[in-house]
Design a protein around this motif. Structure first.
Motif, PDB file in Angstrom:
ATOM      1  N   ASP A  16      25.804  40.197  45.650  1.00  7.76           N
ATOM      2  CA  ASP A  16      26.260  40.285  47.038  1.00  7.76           C
ATOM      3  C   ASP A  16      27.123  39.106  47.463  1.00  7.76           C
ATOM      4  O   ASP A  16      27.804  39.171  48.492  1.00  7.76           O
ATOM      5  CB  ASP A  16      25.071  40.446  47.989  1.00  7.76           C
ATOM      6  N   ARG A  18      30.323  37.336  47.358  1.00  9.86           N
ATOM      7  CA  ARG A  18      31.674  37.721  46.936  1.00  9.86           C
ATOM      8  C   ARG A  18      32.343  36.647  46.089  1.00  9.86           C
ATOM      9  O   ARG A  18      33.076  36.949  45.139  1.00  9.86           O
ATOM     10  CB  ARG A  18      32.537  38.035  48.157  1.00  9.86           C
ATOM     11  N   ALA A  21      30.803  36.738  42.630  1.00  8.30           N
ATOM     12  CA  ALA A  21      31.231  37.978  41.983  1.00  8.30           C
ATOM     13  C   ALA A  21      32.670  37.877  41.504  1.00  8.30           C
ATOM     14  O   ALA A  21      33.000  38.307  40.388  1.00  8.30           O
ATOM     15  CB  ALA A  21      31.071  39.149  42.945  1.00  8.30           C
ATOM     16  N   TRP A  37      32.002  46.108  39.931  1.00 11.77           N
ATOM     17  CA  TRP A  37      31.221  45.249  40.821  1.00 11.77           C
ATOM     18  C   TRP A  37      30.631  46.062  41.962  1.00 11.77           C
ATOM     19  O   TRP A  37      31.311  46.872  42.587  1.00 11.77           O
ATOM     20  CB  TRP A  37      32.095  44.129  41.395  1.00 11.77           C
ATOM     21  N   SER A  39      28.133  45.425  45.527  1.00 10.69           N
ATOM     22  CA  SER A  39      27.698  44.329  46.398  1.00 10.69           C
ATOM     23  C   SER A  39      26.311  44.531  46.998  1.00 10.69           C
ATOM     24  O   SER A  39      25.785  43.629  47.643  1.00 10.69           O
ATOM     25  CB  SER A  39      28.712  44.117  47.524  1.00 10.69           C
TER      26      SER A  39
END
Length: 239
Positions: A16, A18, A21, A37, A39
């Protein structure tokens, strides 16, 4: 030339944050992996069901469905390598994650090079495992039942049994965990990924349909047994 672990490998990252990620995705894509990906935990579960992945990376603190629940759901239906990425370094979190079926636990912050090495190692083992499993014959049970987990097919006394996708999911889940009792609520939340509500008879209807197609008796079950007050379990006897 020897095939690299990255070749054609598809990874799912459920994270989650960003910024984390983006960094992880960019790094792994440069390494040659295909990376999807998600989230949230729910988004990750939906993505996992829609595509085939070679490895899944899961954060623990996820919205909608937490990482522990997501790992449990994935492990119940797949042997894909599961790596937990978490800032929680306490031993209890690691033990819980590994007990739910995760293959590895990487504590944040981590080295991207170390992450790549761990992913490559798990992919090597998983590819060997899949190669071994691909040659497995269908499992045959007493009373004429045969289940081919690789081809997702079921036959009874030599005749093909036509199951709906959800009927197959129910049977597969229970048959892969024989004699384990599944409460109706757990089956519903596991396979439908929705909160069970009082008066919901979805699982009951699917169990009844399976019994009809497998010509299984409620009073003298050969394959699916009702454990009164608890749920259902698969009791097929392998030959």
């Amino acid at each position: 030339m020897k095939e690299r672990e990255t070749d054609q490998a598809k990874l799912l990252l459920v994270e989650d944050d960003r910024d984390i990620a983006r960094v992880v995705c960019d790094h792994l894509r440069k390494e040659g992996y295909g990376v999807a990906w998600a989230s949230t935990g729910r988004e990750g579960w939906e993505d996992f069901k829609l595509a085939e992945y070679d490895l899944v990376l899961v954060d623990l603190m996820l919205p909608e469905i937490d990482g522990y629940s997501l790992c449990r759901s994935i492990r119940m239906v797949s042997d894909v390598p599961l790596l937990i990425l978490s800032a929680r370094a306490e031993e209890e979190s690691k033990i819980r994650g590994l007990e739910l079926g995760a293959d590895d636990y990487v504590t944040k912050p981590f080295s991207l090079e170390e992450l790549s090495a761990r992913i490559a190692s798990h992919l090597r083992r998983y590819r060997r495992y899949r190669h071994e499993q691909s040659g497995l014959e269908p499992i045959r049970y007493a009373h004429g039942l045969s289940i081919d987990f690789n081809r997702r097919s079921v036959s009874l006394s030599g005749e093909q049994v036509q199951l709906t996708p959800k009927e197959w999911e129910v049977l597969q889940l229970m048959a892969k965990h024989p004699f384990e009792i599944f409460a109706k609520r757990n089956l519903y939340e596991q396979l439908w990924q929705q909160t069970d509500e009082p008066g919901n008879h979805t699982v009951t209807v699917h169990i009844q349909a399976l019994r009809t197609k497998l010509r299984d008796s409620t009073r003298q079950p050969r394959f699916i047994q009702t454990v009164w007050g608890e749920g259902y379990r698969f009791i097929g006897e392998p030959l």
